[in-house]
Design a protein around this motif. Structure first.
Motif, short mmCIF file in Angstrom:
data_model
loop_
_atom_site.label_atom_id
_atom_site.label_comp_id
_atom_site.label_asym_id
_atom_site.label_seq_id
_atom_site.Cartn_x
_atom_site.Cartn_y
_atom_site.Cartn_z
N GLU A 50 0.45 -1.48 0.44
CA GLU A 50 -0.19 -0.11 -0.34
C GLU A 50 0.93 1.27 -0.07
OE1 GLU A 50 -3.72 0.55 2.18
OE2 GLU A 50 -3.28 -1.39 2.24
N ASN A 226 -15.31 12.60 4.60
CA ASN A 226 -14.90 10.84 5.38
C ASN A 226 -15.08 10.76 6.54
OD1 ASN A 226 -15.07 8.26 4.28
ND2 ASN A 226 -12.78 7.94 4.49
N ARG A 229 -18.22 11.18 8.65
CA ARG A 229 -19.43 10.24 8.18
C ARG A 229 -18.94 9.24 8.69
NH1 ARG A 229 -20.90 7.14 2.95
NH2 ARG A 229 -22.73 6.62 4.82
N ILE A 283 -10.87 6.90 -9.44
CA ILE A 283 -11.47 7.24 -9.17
C ILE A 283 -12.41 6.30 -9.78
CG2 ILE A 283 -14.17 8.68 -8.96
CD1 ILE A 283 -12.56 11.14 -8.81
N ARG A 286 -11.21 3.19 -8.00
CA ARG A 286 -11.27 2.04 -6.55
C ARG A 286 -12.64 3.28 -5.81
NH1 ARG A 286 -7.38 4.99 -3.17
NH2 ARG A 286 -7.67 5.93 -4.65
N HIS A 287 -12.98 2.95 -6.61
CA HIS A 287 -14.70 3.84 -5.65
C HIS A 287 -15.52 3.66 -6.36
CE1 HIS A 287 -12.77 5.73 -3.05
NE2 HIS A 287 -11.27 6.71 -4.19
N THR A 288 -15.64 2.88 -7.62
CA THR A 288 -17.33 2.50 -8.37
C THR A 288 -17.10 0.98 -8.19
OG1 THR A 288 -16.30 2.59 -10.18
CG2 THR A 288 -16.69 4.15 -10.30
N HIS A 289 -18.14 0.44 -8.48
CA HIS A 289 -18.57 -1.48 -8.50
C HIS A 289 -17.84 -1.51 -10.31
CE1 HIS A 289 -20.91 -4.32 -8.94
NE2 HIS A 289 -20.93 -4.10 -9.98
N ARG A 292 -14.48 -2.15 -8.94
CA ARG A 292 -13.91 -2.88 -7.87
C ARG A 292 -14.48 -4.52 -8.59
NH1 ARG A 292 -14.81 -2.72 -2.63
NH2 ARG A 292 -13.72 -1.10 -2.55
N TYR A 295 -10.09 -5.32 -10.08
CA TYR A 295 -9.63 -5.63 -8.15
C TYR A 295 -10.04 -7.16 -8.31
CZ TYR A 295 -6.96 -0.83 -7.69
OH TYR A 295 -6.57 0.17 -8.14
N ALA A 296 -11.19 -7.63 -8.24
CA ALA A 296 -11.62 -9.45 -7.98
C ALA A 296 -11.46 -10.06 -8.96
CB ALA A 296 -13.57 -8.48 -7.81
N GLY A 298 -8.08 -9.28 -10.68
CA GLY A 298 -7.23 -9.71 -10.35
C GLY A 298 -6.55 -11.04 -9.16
N GLY A 299 -7.44 -10.60 -8.25
CA GLY A 299 -7.77 -11.41 -7.72
C GLY A 299 -7.55 -12.73 -7.20
N GLY A 367 -4.21 -7.64 -9.44
CA GLY A 367 -5.05 -7.44 -8.06
C GLY A 367 -5.01 -5.75 -7.24
N ARG A 368 -3.25 -5.32 -7.65
CA ARG A 368 -2.48 -4.12 -7.36
C ARG A 368 -1.76 -2.79 -8.00
NH1 ARG A 368 2.14 -5.59 -3.85
NH2 ARG A 368 1.80 -7.81 -4.84
#
Ligand SMILES: Nc1ncnc2c1ncn2[C@@H]1O[C@H](COP(=O)(O)OP(=O)(O)O)[C@@H](O)[C@H]1O
Ligand SMILES: [Mg+2]
Lengths: 426, 257
Positions: A50, A226, A229, A283, A286-289, A292, A295-296, A298-299, A367-368
């Motif tokens: 990270e 953020n 919230r 964005i 990392r911040h939308t469906h 995601r 990335y998935a 890639g995992g 994935g990274r």
């Protein structure tokens, strides 16, 4: 850190928890646990990649310091401003490569697609008089379509993407040569839209400073919002100090860059477009469906499939993105030299784009990574190239050094992957 | 007439190439019932789970949901019916964090963007119900211990309030305390009317928890037992093949299911 501790307590004291009383004696242990986990979080971030931007930032600093020591013009406003435009073409292509690398795949066709798109634009606009804006849209769309075709073939045949795109590399290159035909080299309109992409500067100082303000302000606002919230629902959140440091860091870098750019010709249009595209795609990832899902995959493709993800659609979309970015990058590269030739999109372009993504910290294993790694990576590569040119070093040395940096990046990537897995087995 | 079972399989077959891994499988799961699925390694238990969950759909046979025949061709179909699965290999995305894995494929959105705050809040809530030692929710799951990963997979299966839960050796990687937590959870879900298919090699757990036991042997049914009345020896000998039960398709009334 204080916030974190309070949080650990808060969640335990939540009225909905049935065993509130019974857990009370554990409070001291909970606090110790929270501190422990905080230290763990930092170590994890360090090892889990990270903080994968850290090595590349150090490399960049080393490159800049070295060349500045060798030639004091290296960090001059003029050279840095040129650098900021030179990175854009290849950088945009590298952003597309990041998407493909996130799947754990490779796209070898981006060089050819960038050349094809440039040729499509040149032939339509210059040779056939199609309006620039229309030719531009068609050229970019050509990249999207070729990418999508490759993506769909890759998804359906399950042949590794690097093989499908290797076939693409030849095919699209052949198509480009066919389109250019006998003309060989086409010169673009020096004052046209595409030429302006890399030649236009916002000379008003307010532009660069405005962009820096907006950038730092967004970082602050988003982090602050953020935090609010998370605090409202009693979850761990960043401290105000942490947010200030973060936004402050961005502000310092952004304003220093703006100051330098304004001492030359102002904010380059190309850089503005590059940063907006990178931020926007970051964005999206990392911040939308949609992101995601990338990335998935890639995992683990099988895990993603079992979670009801549409694997074919995502794979096709990712290669379409990389094709699109290749086309856009190709237009910027053509813009820089205001011409398109049979050599467009060939040579080290493909290798530099891939190397940029990897050097910037995007994992080859999938994935990274983020789109910002393309920016950092291409900065390193282009800085080395620029420094070599300025110090009259032979190109051979440039290749060797860039190769060394790439190798180091791959080793770091591999090590951080192993350390993560070792962590999991503990 | 009693309510039809939540989930019923009739004559389910599955081949991999020339090998018939499942032949003519019968199975029923009623609401509020825990059915143990027993069998030796390689008996076809995981394959059956994947057939029900749509990961590797059955080649032949009928699957009925509340008495109506349904087609489960994709994981999506099973999820829409209300079937959730904890796979033996967990099927987590190692690079995603705990929250990302839990909500994969059904992310909560706010203004079109992922609502990480809400997803993390619900994740924490769910895991607190499940276990005492909550892992770092923002760590990639590849860096968690295998017990923690198993807990994450179980939590994920509970997310959509499933009506049928398929648990393929869910406690294999868990310690004593965590195993107890999971078994308590299964008990609790049964009370809430969830139908559970539990694969386990631990006869003690099966005896304590299950209402029914279905035995598979070499890809075929090898007996159904009422766990409260059948002896452990009876069940084990069906698993090992010392007794051959139910040669073919068995009439439902025989077993009283
Ligand atoms: N994808 C596959 N391809 C071929 N054979 C498989 C596949 N999956 C499982 N099998 C075979 O099916 C049989 C049953 O496997 P499985 O369902 O995993 O058994 P269990 O879960 O009961 O231990 C085994 O012999 C296994 O080798
Ligand atoms: Mg199994």
């Amino acid at each position: 850190m204080k916030g974190m501790r309070n949080m650990a307590d808060n969640t335990r004291a939540e009225p909905t928890a049935p065993h509130t009383k019974a857990r009370h004696p554990h409070r001291e242990r909970a606090i110790a646990h929270a501190v422990e986990s905080w230290v763990g979080v930092f170590r994890r971030k360090l090892s889990a990649g990270e903080l994968s931007w850290l090595p590349v930032v150090l490399v960049l600093a080393a490159v800049w310091i070295t060349f500045q020591a060798l030639n004091e013009n290296f960090l001059s406003p003029r050279n840095l401003s040129n650098l900021s435009v030179d990175i854009v073409g290849t950088g945009l292509i590298a952003v597309g490569i990041v998407f493909v690398l996130l799947l754990g795949e490779l796209d070898l066709s981006v060089g050819s697609i960038s050349g094809l798109a440039a040729a499509v634009f040149a032939v339509l606009n210059v040779n056939n008089g199609v309006p620039e804006w229309l030719a531009l849209i068609i050229a970019v769309f050509a990249g999207t379509v070729t990418g999508a075709v490759q993506g769909f073939s890759f998804a359906k045949t399950r042949v590794p993407a690097f093989v499908v795109t290797l076939a693409g590399l030849l095919t699209w290159n052949g198509l480009m040569l066919y389109i250019l035909g006998t003309s060989g080299t086409v010169n673009l309109d020096e004052n046209g839209l595409v030429a302006k992409l890399t030649s236009h500067y916002f000379t008003n100082d307010a532009a660069a400073y405005g962009l820096a303000t907006v950038g730092a302000g967004m970082v602050f606002l988003v982090s602050y919002q953020n935090r609010r919230r998370r605090r409202a629902v009693g979850m761990p959140h960043r401290s105000l100090g942490g947010i200030a440091v973060r936004a402050g860091g961005v502000a310092v870098i952004a304003f220093a860059a703006a100051y330098l750019l304004n001492r030359f010709q102002g904010l380059p249009l190309a850089l503005l477009i590059f940063l907006v595209v990178v931020a926007g795609l970051d964005i999206a990832l990392r911040h939308t469906h949609y992101g995601r899902q990338v990335y998935a995959l890639g995992g683990g493709v099988e895990a993603a499939r079992r979670a009801s993800l549409s694997v074919t659609r995502v794979q096709t979309a990712v290669l379409a993105v990389s094709g699109t970015m290749a086309a856009v990058g190709g237009l910027f590269l053509a813009s820089r030299i205001t011409s398109v030739s049979t050599g467009s999109g060939s040579g080290v372009l493909l290798l530099n784009a891939i190397a940029a993504a990897v050097i910037g910290g995007t994992s080859l294993f999938g994935g990274r990574g983020t789109t910002w790694s393309a920016v950092l990576g291409i900065l390193v590569i282009q800085s080395i190239a620029s420094g070599m040119a300025i110090t009259d070093t032979p190109v051979a040395v440039q290749f060797i050094i860039t190769g060394g940096v790439l190798f180091a990046a791959v080793v770091i990537d591999s090590l951080s992957r192993h350390s993560q897995e070792a962590h999991g087995r503990a | 007439m009693p309510a039809p079972p939540l989930l019923a399989l009739h004559g389910v077959c599955k081949r991999f190439g020339v090998v018939e891994v499942l032949s003519d499988i019968e199975l029923k799961i009623h609401a509020g019932q825990v059915v143990a699925l027993l069998g030796d390694n390689g008996a076809g238990k995981s394959t059956l789970v994947k057939a029900i969950s749509g990961v590797a759909p059955a080649d032949k046979g009928v699957i009925k949901w509340e008495g109506r025949p349904v087609h489960i061709k994709r994981p999506h179909d099973a999820r829409d019916l209300g079937i959730a699965t904890v796979y033996q290999d967990l099927a987590l995305c190692g690079n995603l964090d705990v929250v990302g894995n839990l909500f994969l494929g059904r992310e909560i959105r706010r203004f079109g963007f992922l609502d990480e705050v809400e997803m993390e809040r619900r994740t924490r809530h769910l895991l607190e119900r499940l276990t005492r030692g909550i892992p770092d929710l923002r760590a990639p799951v590849v860096s968690l211990s295998s017990g923690q990963r198993q807990t994450v997979a179980i939590a994920r299966s509970l997310l959509g309030d499933p009506r049928v839960l398929l648990l393929d050796e869910p406690t294999a990687a868990l310690g004593f305390e965590q195993t107890t937590e999971v078994l308590d959870l299964v008990d609790h879900l049964r009370d809430r009317g969830v139908g559970v298919l539990l694969i386990s090699h631990n006869m003690g757990d099966v005896k304590a928890l299950a209402d029914r036991a279905a035995v598979l042997r070499l890809g075929r049914n090898n007996g159904f037992f009422d766990v409260n009345t059948a002896s452990q020896e009876q069940i084990i000998s069906a698993v090992t093949g010392a007794t051959e039960n139910v040669p073919r398709r068995m009439a439902p009334q025989e077993t009283g299911w």
